[in-house]
Scaffold this active site. Structure first.
Site, mmCIF file in Angstrom:
data_model
loop_
_atom_site.group_PDB
_atom_site.id
_atom_site.type_symbol
_atom_site.label_atom_id
_atom_site.label_comp_id
_atom_site.label_asym_id
_atom_site.label_seq_id
_atom_site.Cartn_x
_atom_site.Cartn_y
_atom_site.Cartn_z
ATOM 1 N N GLU A 81 0.936 -0.949 -0.427
ATOM 2 C CA GLU A 81 -0.512 0.138 -0.214
ATOM 3 C C GLU A 81 1.051 1.386 -0.032
ATOM 4 O O GLU A 81 -0.112 2.397 -0.348
ATOM 5 C CB GLU A 81 -0.611 -0.158 1.150
ATOM 6 C CG GLU A 81 -2.031 -1.073 0.853
ATOM 7 C CD GLU A 81 -3.151 -1.114 2.204
ATOM 8 O OE1 GLU A 81 -2.956 -0.856 3.277
ATOM 9 O OE2 GLU A 81 -4.127 -1.613 2.276
ATOM 10 N N GLU A 112 7.205 -22.295 7.261
ATOM 11 C CA GLU A 112 7.416 -20.989 8.384
ATOM 12 C C GLU A 112 8.407 -21.517 9.139
ATOM 13 O O GLU A 112 9.067 -21.143 10.095
ATOM 14 C CB GLU A 112 6.339 -21.009 9.300
ATOM 15 C CG GLU A 112 5.775 -22.140 10.338
ATOM 16 C CD GLU A 112 4.566 -21.358 10.952
ATOM 17 O OE1 GLU A 112 4.494 -21.245 11.971
ATOM 18 O OE2 GLU A 112 3.307 -20.785 10.588
#
Length: 276
Positions: A81, A112
């Protein structure tokens, strides 16, 4: 002190399936109200981090977010953004998620748990001492993030962590540990809820305050936003109208000519001074 995962503690609510929809919504909202309070308590740590980031970014430094699952997605979202909102190139705030872009929509098994992968991905971006690495993990125990922070810190790179458990293993690898403790989740262990909201709030605070201090905002306006649709062109036009006292068509012409509110205003003032 023994590390305790508050994020995995039993919910304060029971027999959720027996609740009415109204009761469920009210209780989720009641829990959400605790998030802003928890975040307010870590403002000193956020301030310390932002101050250090701004100093580094003025010298060409970058922000790297690392996370897995919800935490990784929030980092990628915040990074994505920045270019449209503030007109910064997408090379200044970079979000990395365990498992790569496919993990934005689909879980990648065991991604992960790789202690080395995060640091390898940072090295692929030529990480250096002007950069800042921010690990995001609600639990504070994600190996992908911990390994990256450990190696970055060993190389003298500024590290920070955002976790919703106090004194986590991840925090021990961070120069600045940000720990908004939001308490047990409404659905036990569902850290996409309060923990995710807290992380999103902290990320908003970090990048928004950083961009303001890098002069990407004027007054309270996004004067460097990318003009990617008619709504934003209209918004930018009205900013110029207000600032320069021009009519709509004049302001829109200037905006489209120069590509940003800031450049349009600066160019107008430069031309005005030359004609005096």
């Amino acid at each position: 002190m023994t590390f305790q995962k508050i994020t995995e503690s039993d919910s304060l609510y029971h027999d959720l399936e027996k609740m009415s929809v109204h009761e469920i919504l009210e209780d989720i909202n009641r829990e959400d109200q605790k998030v802003a309070i928890a975040v307010s308590k870590v403002i000193p740590q956020i301030e310390k981090l932002v101050t250090a980031i701004v100093e580094r970014m003025k010298q060409g430094g970058r922000i790297f977010y690392l996370g897995a699952g919800t935490s990784g997605r929030l980092g990628v979202l915040d990074a994505s953004e920045i270019p449209p909102t503030y007109g910064m190139p997408n090379t200044f705030v970079i979000g990395l998620i365990a498992g790569g872009d496919i993990a934005l929509r689909n879980p990648v098994e065991a991604a992960e748990d790789d202690l080395k992968k995060g640091w390898e991905e940072l090295q692929a971006h030529n990480i250096n001492k002007m950069d800042t690495v921010i690990g995001i993990a609600a639990s504070g125990t994600t190996p992908y993030v911990i390994g990256a922070l450990h190696n970055a810190r060993e190389q003298g790179i500024l590290t920070a962590s955002i976790s919703c458990n106090p004194d986590s293993p991840m925090a021990k690898e961070a120069d600045i540990a940000i720990e908004p403790i939001v308490g047990p989740e409404f659905v036990t262990g569902s850290t996409r809820m309060k923990s995710g909201t807290a992380q999103k709030m902290v990320l908003n605070m970090i990048t928004t305050s950083t961009m303001i201090k890098l002069d990407r905002v004027k007054g309270n306006r996004m004067v460097n936003m990318q003009l990617t649709n008619q709504k934003l062109i209209d918004r930018g036009t009205r900013m110029i109208m207000e600032e320069l006292r021009l009519d709509y068509d004049q302001a829109k012409h200037l905006l489209l000519l120069h590509g940003s509110v800031q450049e349009a205003i600066d160019s107008f003032h430069r031309e005005w001074r030359l004609n005096q």
